[in-house]
Design a protein around this motif. Structure first.
Motif, PDB file in Angstrom:
ATOM      1  N   LEU A  54       0.847  -1.105   0.044  1.00  0.00           N
ATOM      2  CA  LEU A  54      -0.165  -0.373  -0.135  1.00  0.00           C
ATOM      3  C   LEU A  54       0.881   1.330   0.184  1.00  0.00           C
ATOM      4  N   LEU A  55       2.257   1.781   0.889  1.00  0.00           N
ATOM      5  CA  LEU A  55       2.593   1.678   0.877  1.00  0.00           C
ATOM      6  C   LEU A  55       3.335   2.809  -0.621  1.00  0.00           C
ATOM      7  N   GLY A  56       3.735   1.269  -0.748  1.00  0.00           N
ATOM      8  CA  GLY A  56       4.481   1.553  -2.859  1.00  0.00           C
ATOM      9  C   GLY A  56       3.693   1.902  -3.154  1.00  0.00           C
ATOM     10  N   ALA A  57       2.697   1.767  -3.223  1.00  0.00           N
ATOM     11  CA  ALA A  57       1.598   1.912  -4.142  1.00  0.00           C
ATOM     12  C   ALA A  57       1.281   3.316  -4.827  1.00  0.00           C
ATOM     13  N   THR A  58       1.217   4.181  -3.286  1.00  0.00           N
ATOM     14  CA  THR A  58       1.123   5.364  -3.069  1.00  0.00           C
ATOM     15  C   THR A  58       2.443   6.314  -3.334  1.00  0.00           C
ATOM     16  N   GLY A  59       3.318   5.965  -2.985  1.00  0.00           N
ATOM     17  CA  GLY A  59       4.849   6.462  -2.933  1.00  0.00           C
ATOM     18  C   GLY A  59       4.946   6.710  -4.757  1.00  0.00           C
ATOM     19  N   LEU A  60       4.328   5.617  -5.179  1.00  0.00           N
ATOM     20  CA  LEU A  60       4.976   5.332  -6.752  1.00  0.00           C
ATOM     21  C   LEU A  60       3.761   6.507  -7.202  1.00  0.00           C
ATOM     22  N   LEU A  61       3.031   6.736  -7.289  1.00  0.00           N
ATOM     23  CA  LEU A  61       1.593   7.637  -7.982  1.00  0.00           C
ATOM     24  C   LEU A  61       2.308   9.774  -7.111  1.00  0.00           C
ATOM     25  N   ILE A  62       2.924   9.239  -5.707  1.00  0.00           N
ATOM     26  CA  ILE A  62       3.179  10.506  -4.818  1.00  0.00           C
ATOM     27  C   ILE A  62       4.231  10.690  -6.234  1.00  0.00           C
ATOM     28  N   GLY A  63       4.943  10.007  -6.595  1.00  0.00           N
ATOM     29  CA  GLY A  63       6.215   9.544  -6.798  1.00  0.00           C
ATOM     30  C   GLY A  63       6.197  10.960  -8.946  1.00  0.00           C
ATOM     31  N   ILE A  64       5.519  10.565  -9.078  1.00  0.00           N
ATOM     32  CA  ILE A  64       4.884  11.303 -10.524  1.00  0.00           C
ATOM     33  C   ILE A  64       5.106  12.590 -10.215  1.00  0.00           C
ATOM     34  N   GLU A  65       5.243  13.136  -8.804  1.00  0.00           N
ATOM     35  CA  GLU A  65       5.315  14.175  -8.680  1.00  0.00           C
ATOM     36  C   GLU A  65       7.256  15.109  -7.708  1.00  0.00           C
ATOM     37  N   PHE A  66       7.522  14.463  -7.312  1.00  0.00           N
ATOM     38  CA  PHE A  66       8.671  14.235  -6.247  1.00  0.00           C
ATOM     39  C   PHE A  66       9.228  12.732  -6.786  1.00  0.00           C
ATOM     40  N   ASN A  67      10.069  13.243  -7.368  1.00  0.00           N
ATOM     41  CA  ASN A  67      11.008  11.464  -8.093  1.00  0.00           C
ATOM     42  C   ASN A  67      11.575  11.096  -7.261  1.00  0.00           C
ATOM     43  N   LEU A  68      12.084  11.811  -5.681  1.00  0.00           N
ATOM     44  CA  LEU A  68      13.211  10.990  -4.314  1.00  0.00           C
ATOM     45  C   LEU A  68      11.904   9.973  -4.162  1.00  0.00           C
ATOM     46  N   MET A  69      10.463  10.645  -4.198  1.00  0.00           N
ATOM     47  CA  MET A  69       9.269   9.044  -3.047  1.00  0.00           C
ATOM     48  C   MET A  69       9.623   7.852  -5.078  1.00  0.00           C
ATOM     49  N   LEU A  70       9.491   8.658  -5.873  1.00  0.00           N
ATOM     50  CA  LEU A  70       9.412   7.364  -6.843  1.00  0.00           C
ATOM     51  C   LEU A  70      10.607   6.181  -6.874  1.00  0.00           C
TER      52      LEU A  70
END
Length: 112
Positions: A49-65
């Motif tokens: 769940l955290l990883g999937a959410t992080g991927l989507l947030i990572g579209i805007e914040f590369n470190l999170m991706l």
């Protein structure tokens, strides 16, 4: 839409589907019992769940991706190792292999 965005969406929504299926279908919980890893089931789902959410947030914040894709790639590597140890068929092991490769692709694209 770029290839990396498509990969992120496929991966994140697939992991969301796994999370939902863990709670509504006994099959996922039974798999963890079969692996003799019943106590790790909920932790694995939380990480997905955290990883999937992080991927989507990572579209805007590369470190999170970068962090999320690496984490999911390693999680799927662990899943693949477990399936190999249990001598599961190639067909049953393919999803773990596919999502490992997909998330490692996203990871390597994110660090370019």
């Amino acid at each position: 839409m770029t290839l990396i965005i498509i990969c992120i969406i496929i991966s994140s929504f697939s992991f969301y589907a796994y999370v939902v299926s863990y709670f509504i279908s006994p099959h996922m919980k039974n798999e963890f019992k079969r692996f003799n890893m019943e106590k790790l089931g909920l932790l694995t789902i939380i990480l997905e769940l955290l990883g999937a959410t992080g991927l989507l947030i990572g579209i805007e914040f590369n470190l999170m991706l970068t962090i999320s894709s690496l984490g999911l790639g390693l999680l799927m590597l662990c899943g693949l190792v477990v399936r190999i140890k249990l001598k599961d068929s190639t067909w049953i092991s393919l999803p773990a292999l596919f999502f490992m490769i997909l998330n490692l692709f996203i990871f390597f694209e994110s660090i370019k």
